[in-house]
Design a protein around this motif. Structure first.
Motif, mmCIF file in Angstrom:
data_model
loop_
_atom_site.group_PDB
_atom_site.id
_atom_site.type_symbol
_atom_site.label_atom_id
_atom_site.label_comp_id
_atom_site.label_asym_id
_atom_site.label_seq_id
_atom_site.Cartn_x
_atom_site.Cartn_y
_atom_site.Cartn_z
ATOM 1 N N LEU A 212 0.829 -1.199 0.000
ATOM 2 C CA LEU A 212 0.000 0.000 0.000
ATOM 3 C C LEU A 212 0.868 1.256 0.000
ATOM 4 O O LEU A 212 0.615 2.199 -0.764
ATOM 5 N N ASP A 213 1.891 1.264 0.840
ATOM 6 C CA ASP A 213 2.776 2.427 0.926
ATOM 7 C C ASP A 213 3.523 2.670 -0.381
ATOM 8 O O ASP A 213 3.786 3.816 -0.752
ATOM 9 N N ARG A 214 3.863 1.603 -1.051
ATOM 10 C CA ARG A 214 4.664 1.721 -2.262
ATOM 11 C C ARG A 214 3.829 2.086 -3.484
ATOM 12 O O ARG A 214 4.242 2.902 -4.313
ATOM 13 N N VAL A 215 2.652 1.503 -3.598
ATOM 14 C CA VAL A 215 1.884 1.634 -4.822
ATOM 15 C C VAL A 215 0.934 2.827 -4.821
ATOM 16 O O VAL A 215 0.805 3.530 -5.829
ATOM 17 N N LEU A 216 0.252 3.069 -3.694
ATOM 18 C CA LEU A 216 -0.788 4.090 -3.688
ATOM 19 C C LEU A 216 -0.291 5.479 -4.100
ATOM 20 O O LEU A 216 -0.933 6.133 -4.932
ATOM 21 N N PRO A 217 0.841 5.980 -3.564
ATOM 22 C CA PRO A 217 1.292 7.308 -3.995
ATOM 23 C C PRO A 217 1.586 7.370 -5.492
ATOM 24 O O PRO A 217 1.332 8.402 -6.136
ATOM 25 N N ARG A 218 2.090 6.283 -6.067
ATOM 26 C CA ARG A 218 2.381 6.264 -7.497
ATOM 27 C C ARG A 218 1.092 6.336 -8.316
ATOM 28 O O ARG A 218 1.026 7.055 -9.317
ATOM 29 N N VAL A 219 0.097 5.574 -7.887
ATOM 30 C CA VAL A 219 -1.184 5.574 -8.616
ATOM 31 C C VAL A 219 -1.812 6.959 -8.578
ATOM 32 O O VAL A 219 -2.250 7.500 -9.610
ATOM 33 N N VAL A 220 -1.865 7.553 -7.395
ATOM 34 C CA VAL A 220 -2.480 8.866 -7.254
ATOM 35 C C VAL A 220 -1.687 9.926 -8.027
ATOM 36 O O VAL A 220 -2.273 10.762 -8.716
ATOM 37 N N ALA A 221 -0.361 9.871 -7.928
ATOM 38 C CA ALA A 221 0.461 10.838 -8.656
ATOM 39 C C ALA A 221 0.246 10.724 -10.157
ATOM 40 O O ALA A 221 0.206 11.735 -10.877
#
Length: 227
Positions: A212-221
């Motif tokens: 979650l920590d790794r993927v979520l910021p990338r998806v949102v960005a």
């Protein structure tokens, strides 16, 4: 004038005469207890009425259908989210805190995952959640529509990851560790050069970080168009 179709735009009713009052909060709490114990299939207006000591017919003075009962449950469970923490200006960090809080609510109430899929109804507390998430993204230079899409994708990602955890009976970190162990053994055979190169790259095996920590910021960005 006919009453609104939305339960949230109708005035809450109370019991009449000698019948004790059964407010929406009490009805939702009883329904959630049933769902926590047996899933959504365990929730019916008749069972909820029995749980609060009311007649099945009298419950319809408060909710017109099982769908409205589910809306009450969704709203009450969403109220477990902490939306009081000040926004810091670090949208990635703040969004991750909110995402972890949402995952904790899903873990406590796995039936919520079924309500979250598809077209989940808007409730007062889900609107408050949306407002808070938009406050986190307030200073991000992106169109409002993109922000709404980013929040929808973020909550969907949290739900999907939690669903996998619930189905597997373990956390995503435990699952990831098992997959890394297997892949490491496979690539050591030397028959998968591309896979080996991908795993050998920085972060290729996850480095033990929460998915979650790794993927979520990338998806949102990505949705917001931020490099």
């Amino acid at each position: 004038m006919p009453e609104s179709r939305s339960i949230w735009l109708r005035r809450e009713r109370s019991g009449r005469g000698p019948t004790p009052e059964h407010g929406r909060d009490r009805i939702a709490a009883a329904a959630i207890d049933l769902a926590d114990a047996g899933g959504l299939d365990a929730v019916s207006t008749r069972r909820v009425a029995a749980a609060i000591g009311a007649g099945a017919t009298s419950l319809y003075r408060y909710v017109r259908s099982r769908d409205e009962l589910l809306e009450l449950m969704l709203d009450t469970a969403t109220g477990e989210l902490d939306l009081t923490a000040p926004v810091t200006g670090d949208w990635r960090g703040d969004l991750l805190v909110l995402a972890h809080d949402l995952r904790a609510v899903y873990r406590r109430h796995p039936w919520l995952l079924d309500l979250a899929q598809g077209q989940a109804p808007l409730t007062p507390r889900s609107v408050a959640f949306l407002e808070y998430a938009l406050a986190i993204l307030r200073d991000v230079q992106a169109p409002g529509g993109a922000k709404m899409e980013a929040i929808a994708l973020a909550t969907g990602l949290v739900a999907q990851l939690t669903r996998l955890e619930v189905a597997a009976g373990r956390s995503s970190a435990d699952w990831q560790a098992a997959q890394v162990e297997y892949l490491t053994a496979i690539v050591a055979e030397g028959r998968h050069p591309n896979l080996s190169a991908a795993i050998a790259a920085p972060g290729g095996a996850g480095d033990g970080e929460d998915v979650l920590d790794r993927v979520l910021p990338r998806v949102v960005a990505g949705v917001l168009g931020i490099a």
